[in-house]
Scaffold this motif. Structure first.
Motif, PDB file in Angstrom:
ATOM      1  N   PRO A 123     -39.076  11.441 -41.825  1.00  0.00           N
ATOM      2  CA  PRO A 123     -38.824  12.626 -42.658  1.00  0.00           C
ATOM      3  C   PRO A 123     -37.840  12.368 -43.792  1.00  0.00           C
ATOM      4  CG  PRO A 123     -37.777  12.852 -40.501  1.00  0.00           C
ATOM      5  CD  PRO A 123     -38.669  11.670 -40.426  1.00  0.00           C
ATOM      6  N   ARG A 124     -36.950  11.421 -43.612  1.00  0.00           N
ATOM      7  CA  ARG A 124     -35.988  11.110 -44.679  1.00  0.00           C
ATOM      8  C   ARG A 124     -36.662  10.405 -45.858  1.00  0.00           C
ATOM      9  NH1 ARG A 124     -30.347  10.899 -43.464  1.00  0.00           N
ATOM     10  NH2 ARG A 124     -29.892  11.812 -41.432  1.00  0.00           N
ATOM     11  N   LEU A 125     -37.694   9.616 -45.547  1.00  0.00           N
ATOM     12  CA  LEU A 125     -38.386   8.889 -46.610  1.00  0.00           C
ATOM     13  C   LEU A 125     -39.612   9.635 -47.126  1.00  0.00           C
ATOM     14  CD1 LEU A 125     -38.276   5.249 -45.185  1.00  0.00           C
ATOM     15  CD2 LEU A 125     -36.735   6.296 -46.851  1.00  0.00           C
ATOM     16  N   GLY A 126     -40.071  10.615 -46.361  1.00  0.00           N
ATOM     17  CA  GLY A 126     -41.240  11.370 -46.783  1.00  0.00           C
ATOM     18  C   GLY A 126     -42.556  10.660 -46.537  1.00  0.00           C
ATOM     19  N   LYS A 127     -42.550   9.605 -45.737  1.00  0.00           N
ATOM     20  CA  LYS A 127     -43.752   8.863 -45.389  1.00  0.00           C
ATOM     21  C   LYS A 127     -43.706   8.482 -43.911  1.00  0.00           C
ATOM     22  CE  LYS A 127     -45.638   8.849 -49.451  1.00  0.00           C
ATOM     23  NZ  LYS A 127     -46.930   9.551 -49.706  1.00  0.00           N
ATOM     24  N   PRO A 128     -44.869   8.323 -43.275  1.00  0.00           N
ATOM     25  CA  PRO A 128     -44.873   7.951 -41.853  1.00  0.00           C
ATOM     26  C   PRO A 128     -44.233   6.578 -41.637  1.00  0.00           C
ATOM     27  CG  PRO A 128     -47.040   8.732 -42.537  1.00  0.00           C
ATOM     28  CD  PRO A 128     -46.238   8.551 -43.783  1.00  0.00           C
ATOM     29  N   VAL A 129     -43.526   6.431 -40.515  1.00  0.00           N
ATOM     30  CA  VAL A 129     -42.995   5.143 -40.083  1.00  0.00           C
ATOM     31  C   VAL A 129     -43.600   4.878 -38.710  1.00  0.00           C
ATOM     32  CG1 VAL A 129     -40.948   3.771 -39.551  1.00  0.00           C
ATOM     33  CG2 VAL A 129     -40.859   5.491 -41.372  1.00  0.00           C
ATOM     34  N   VAL A 130     -44.517   3.925 -38.645  1.00  0.00           N
ATOM     35  CA  VAL A 130     -45.296   3.655 -37.445  1.00  0.00           C
ATOM     36  C   VAL A 130     -44.733   2.443 -36.712  1.00  0.00           C
ATOM     37  CG1 VAL A 130     -47.580   3.064 -36.546  1.00  0.00           C
ATOM     38  CG2 VAL A 130     -47.362   4.620 -38.499  1.00  0.00           C
ATOM     39  N   VAL A 131     -44.494   2.592 -35.416  1.00  0.00           N
ATOM     40  CA  VAL A 131     -44.021   1.475 -34.596  1.00  0.00           C
ATOM     41  C   VAL A 131     -45.219   0.648 -34.145  1.00  0.00           C
ATOM     42  CG1 VAL A 131     -42.884   0.825 -32.443  1.00  0.00           C
ATOM     43  CG2 VAL A 131     -41.960   2.686 -33.839  1.00  0.00           C
ATOM     44  N   ASP A 132     -45.139  -0.648 -34.371  1.00  0.00           N
ATOM     45  CA  ASP A 132     -46.206  -1.589 -34.045  1.00  0.00           C
ATOM     46  C   ASP A 132     -45.646  -2.626 -33.072  1.00  0.00           C
ATOM     47  OD1 ASP A 132     -48.226  -3.451 -33.940  1.00  0.00           O
ATOM     48  OD2 ASP A 132     -48.333  -3.810 -36.107  1.00  0.00           O
ATOM     49  N   ASN A 133     -46.009  -2.525 -31.782  1.00  0.00           N
ATOM     50  CA  ASN A 133     -45.515  -3.476 -30.771  1.00  0.00           C
ATOM     51  C   ASN A 133     -46.340  -4.761 -30.803  1.00  0.00           C
ATOM     52  OD1 ASN A 133     -45.066  -0.543 -29.432  1.00  0.00           O
ATOM     53  ND2 ASN A 133     -43.448  -1.947 -28.816  1.00  0.00           N
ATOM     54  N   ARG A 134     -45.673  -5.885 -31.074  1.00  0.00           N
ATOM     55  CA  ARG A 134     -46.333  -7.197 -31.081  1.00  0.00           C
ATOM     56  C   ARG A 134     -45.479  -8.153 -30.260  1.00  0.00           C
ATOM     57  NH1 ARG A 134     -48.961  -8.568 -36.978  1.00  0.00           N
ATOM     58  NH2 ARG A 134     -49.643  -6.451 -37.534  1.00  0.00           N
ATOM     59  N   SER A 135     -45.772  -8.223 -28.983  1.00  0.00           N
ATOM     60  CA  SER A 135     -44.928  -8.998 -28.082  1.00  0.00           C
ATOM     61  C   SER A 135     -45.433 -10.422 -27.927  1.00  0.00           C
ATOM     62  CB  SER A 135     -44.870  -8.314 -26.719  1.00  0.00           C
ATOM     63  OG  SER A 135     -46.177  -8.202 -26.166  1.00  0.00           O
ATOM     64  N   GLY A 136     -44.569 -11.255 -27.323  1.00  0.00           N
ATOM     65  CA  GLY A 136     -44.944 -12.623 -27.016  1.00  0.00           C
ATOM     66  C   GLY A 136     -43.926 -13.634 -27.476  1.00  0.00           C
ATOM     67  N   ALA A 137     -43.775 -14.704 -26.690  1.00  0.00           N
ATOM     68  CA  ALA A 137     -42.901 -15.832 -27.037  1.00  0.00           C
ATOM     69  C   ALA A 137     -41.480 -15.383 -27.353  1.00  0.00           C
ATOM     70  CB  ALA A 137     -43.480 -16.623 -28.204  1.00  0.00           C
ATOM     71  N   GLY A 138     -40.925 -14.528 -26.483  1.00  0.00           N
ATOM     72  CA  GLY A 138     -39.547 -14.099 -26.669  1.00  0.00           C
ATOM     73  C   GLY A 138     -39.302 -13.340 -27.953  1.00  0.00           C
ATOM     74  N   GLY A 139     -40.321 -12.639 -28.440  1.00  0.00           N
ATOM     75  CA  GLY A 139     -40.181 -11.879 -29.688  1.00  0.00           C
ATOM     76  C   GLY A 139     -40.552 -12.662 -30.919  1.00  0.00           C
ATOM     77  N   SER A 140     -40.917 -13.936 -30.752  1.00  0.00           N
ATOM     78  CA  SER A 140     -41.182 -14.795 -31.911  1.00  0.00           C
ATOM     79  C   SER A 140     -42.460 -14.420 -32.651  1.00  0.00           C
ATOM     80  CB  SER A 140     -41.256 -16.258 -31.481  1.00  0.00           C
ATOM     81  OG  SER A 140     -40.025 -16.692 -30.954  1.00  0.00           O
ATOM     82  N   ILE A 141     -43.480 -13.946 -31.922  1.00  0.00           N
ATOM     83  CA  ILE A 141     -44.764 -13.626 -32.556  1.00  0.00           C
ATOM     84  C   ILE A 141     -44.617 -12.465 -33.538  1.00  0.00           C
ATOM     85  CG2 ILE A 141     -47.080 -12.734 -32.124  1.00  0.00           C
ATOM     86  CD1 ILE A 141     -47.101 -14.376 -29.543  1.00  0.00           C
ATOM     87  N   GLY A 142     -44.017 -11.379 -33.085  1.00  0.00           N
ATOM     88  CA  GLY A 142     -43.820 -10.240 -33.976  1.00  0.00           C
ATOM     89  C   GLY A 142     -42.863 -10.544 -35.110  1.00  0.00           C
ATOM     90  N   SER A 143     -41.816 -11.311 -34.826  1.00  0.00           N
ATOM     91  CA  SER A 143     -40.844 -11.657 -35.871  1.00  0.00           C
ATOM     92  C   SER A 143     -41.485 -12.517 -36.947  1.00  0.00           C
ATOM     93  CB  SER A 143     -39.658 -12.392 -35.247  1.00  0.00           C
ATOM     94  OG  SER A 143     -39.014 -11.587 -34.284  1.00  0.00           O
ATOM     95  N   ALA A 144     -42.328 -13.463 -36.537  1.00  0.00           N
ATOM     96  CA  ALA A 144     -43.011 -14.325 -37.504  1.00  0.00           C
ATOM     97  C   ALA A 144     -43.957 -13.513 -38.380  1.00  0.00           C
ATOM     98  CB  ALA A 144     -43.772 -15.430 -36.771  1.00  0.00           C
ATOM     99  N   ALA A 145     -44.591 -12.485 -37.804  1.00  0.00           N
ATOM    100  CA  ALA A 145     -45.492 -11.642 -38.589  1.00  0.00           C
ATOM    101  C   ALA A 145     -44.742 -10.936 -39.713  1.00  0.00           C
ATOM    102  CB  ALA A 145     -46.174 -10.620 -37.674  1.00  0.00           C
ATOM    103  N   VAL A 146     -43.526 -10.494 -39.435  1.00  0.00           N
ATOM    104  CA  VAL A 146     -42.722  -9.840 -40.471  1.00  0.00           C
ATOM    105  C   VAL A 146     -42.262 -10.865 -41.509  1.00  0.00           C
ATOM    106  CG1 VAL A 146     -40.632  -8.511 -40.946  1.00  0.00           C
ATOM    107  CG2 VAL A 146     -41.976  -8.033 -38.895  1.00  0.00           C
ATOM    108  N   ALA A 147     -41.878 -12.038 -41.057  1.00  0.00           N
ATOM    109  CA  ALA A 147     -41.427 -13.080 -41.990  1.00  0.00           C
ATOM    110  C   ALA A 147     -42.518 -13.435 -42.988  1.00  0.00           C
ATOM    111  CB  ALA A 147     -40.995 -14.324 -41.215  1.00  0.00           C
ATOM    112  N   ARG A 148     -43.788 -13.354 -42.563  1.00  0.00           N
ATOM    113  CA  ARG A 148     -44.909 -13.705 -43.441  1.00  0.00           C
ATOM    114  C   ARG A 148     -45.416 -12.524 -44.260  1.00  0.00           C
ATOM    115  NH1 ARG A 148     -46.601 -16.478 -38.582  1.00  0.00           N
ATOM    116  NH2 ARG A 148     -47.975 -14.706 -38.124  1.00  0.00           N
ATOM    117  N   ALA A 149     -44.930 -11.328 -43.971  1.00  0.00           N
ATOM    118  CA  ALA A 149     -45.428 -10.128 -44.651  1.00  0.00           C
ATOM    119  C   ALA A 149     -44.930 -10.056 -46.094  1.00  0.00           C
ATOM    120  CB  ALA A 149     -44.999  -8.878 -43.885  1.00  0.00           C
ATOM    121  N   ALA A 150     -45.625  -9.268 -46.890  1.00  0.00           N
ATOM    122  CA  ALA A 150     -45.209  -9.069 -48.282  1.00  0.00           C
ATOM    123  C   ALA A 150     -43.840  -8.395 -48.317  1.00  0.00           C
ATOM    124  CB  ALA A 150     -46.233  -8.212 -49.006  1.00  0.00           C
ATOM    125  N   PRO A 151     -42.944  -8.864 -49.187  1.00  0.00           N
ATOM    126  CA  PRO A 151     -41.593  -8.271 -49.262  1.00  0.00           C
ATOM    127  C   PRO A 151     -41.572  -7.010 -50.120  1.00  0.00           C
ATOM    128  CG  PRO A 151     -41.742 -10.111 -50.783  1.00  0.00           C
ATOM    129  CD  PRO A 151     -43.072 -10.050 -50.071  1.00  0.00           C
TER     130      PRO A 151
END
Length: 327
Positions: free
Chosen positions: A60-88
C-alpha cells in the motif's frame, strides 16, 4: 535560447551514458508494476514470516502489489542467485539473512553469487534472539552448569541444528568459541526433525528462535536456560543472557534484511529504505516481530553494506576455523 538549452540538455544526457539515463527514467516512474520479493526458503519459516510482514505493509505504501516468491534450496543459495541475476530495476528483491548474505560464502565453495558484489543493500528488518534449550532429563538448569559439564566432558554433549551453516548452527559455533567448550554437532534437514529427537532424548540441546522452541518449553518437553542477545528478552525476562553469565560481551543474533540486484537505481533503493525503515517501526509490525523474538533494526543502505562486509569476514573466519562445509 530555449532551443539552445534543449540541445545542451540533450548533449548532457548523451554524455552521461545510457546507464544513467535508464536509471533516471526508472527512478522517475518506479514502481509501475508488481514487485517480487524472493524468499529463498520454504513458506512458514522465520524468513518467510518476516518477509511477508514487510511485503504486506510495503504494497500500500508503493501503490503496487508486492508478491512473495518462495524459492528454496541449497541453504538459500538458489533464490539468492535468482535475485543476483535479475534486472536491477527495483522489481525483484531478496529477503536476505545472516546465512545467505554472510555465512554461505564460507560454506559453499562454488556459491553462484557474491553477497557483497552482486547485491545493493536496501534495508535491515530485524535481528532475532535465540533461546538455548535442553532436554529436561539433563541436570543443567542454567548456562553455568552446562558450560562446567562441557568443559569436564569434551564432546560428550550433542546439539542439533537445521543443518550446517544454519542460523542455529552458527550461533552455537559462536557460543562454543566464546566459552571454550567442545560439543558434537548433529545436523538435520530442518530443525523440526532435530527437535523431535531432542524431545526424545537422542540429543541433549539446541538453540533456536523463541516461536520455535518455547511452545515445547511451555509443554514441559524442553527446558530453556538462556538467550543469545546482549539484553534479556522482554517476553522472557527470567531467562539470563549468555553475556551476563558465561561469556561477557556475547551478542549473536541472526539478522534479516532486504537486498536488490547490484546496479539498482539509487533513487529506488532510497525510497525502499525509507518505506521499510518506517514499516518496521509501526506498532503492527513491531508486534509481529516480537512474536518471532525479533527486534527492529532500521539501517541506512551504506551502513548495511558495511555491516554485511563485516559479517562475511566474521563468520567466514569462524566457519573456516571450525572446518564446516556444506552437507
Amino acid at each position: 535560447m530555449r532551443r539552445r538549452d534543449l540541445l545542451a540538455g540533450g548533449a548532457a544526457m548523451l554524455a552521461a551514458g545510457p546507464g544513467i539515463r535508464s536509471a533516471r527514467a526508472q527512478g522517475d516512474t518506479w514502481p509501475s508494476q508488481t514487485i517480487r520479493l524472493i524468499v529463498p526458503f520454504p513458506p512458514g519459516a522465520a524468513n518467510d514470516t518476516l518477509g511477508r510482514a514487510v511485503a504486506d505493509q510495503l504494497a500500500p505504501r508503493l501503490g503496487k502489489p508486492v508478491v512473495v516468491d518462495n524459492r528454496s534450496g541449497a541453504g538459500g543459495s538458489i533464490g539468492s542467485a535468482a535475485v543476483a541475476r535479475a534486472a536491477p530495476d527495483g522489481y525483484t528483491l531478496l529477503l536476505g539473512h545472516i546465512g545467505t548474505l554472510a555465512v554461505n560464502p564460507a560454506i559453499y565453495p562454488k556459491l553462484p553469487y557474491d553477497p557483497v558484489k552482486d547485491f545493493d543493500p536496501v534495508a535491515m528488518i530485524a535481528s532475532v534472539t535465540n533461546v538455548m534449550v535442553v532436554h529436561p532429563a539433563q541436570p543443567f538448569r542454567d548456562l553455568q552448569s552446562l558450560v562446567e559439564f562441557a568443559r569436564k566432558n569434551p564432546n560428550r554433549l550433542r546439539y542439533c541444528s537445521a543443518g550446517n551453516g544454519s542460523a542455529g548452527h552458527i550461533v552455537m559455533l559462536a557460543f562454543l568459541q566464546a566459552t571454550g567448550v567442545q560439543m558434537e554437532h548433529v545436523p538435520y534437514r530442518g530443525l523440526a526433525q532435530g527437535l523431535t529427537d531432542l524431545v526424545a532424548g537422542v540429543v541433549e540441546l539446541t538453540i533456536g528462535g523463541a516461536p520455535t522452541v518455547m511452545p515445547l518449553v511451555n509443554q514441559g518437553l524442553l527446558r530453556a536456560i538462556g538467550v543469545s542477545s546482549p539484553k534479556r528478552m522482554a517476553s522472557l525476562p527470567d531467562l539470563p543472557t549468555v553475556a551476563e553469565t558465561v561469556a561477557p560481551g556475547f551478542d549473536v543474533r541472526p539478522w534479516y534484511g532486504i537486498a536488490a540486484p547490484a546496479g539498482t537505481p539509487p533513487e529506488i533503493v532510497k525510497r525502499l529504505n525509507t518505506e521499510i525503515n518506517a514499516i518496521v517501526e509501526t506498532p503492527a509490525v513491531k508486534a509481529r516481530l516480537e512474536l518471532e523474538g525479533a527486534d527492529p533494526t532500521p539501517m541506512a543502505p551504506a551502513a548495511m553494506a558495511s555491516f554485511i562486509k563485516s559479517e562475511v569476514q566474521r563468520w567466514g573466519d569462524l566457519i573456516r576455523a571450525a572446518g564446516v562445509t556444506a552437507q
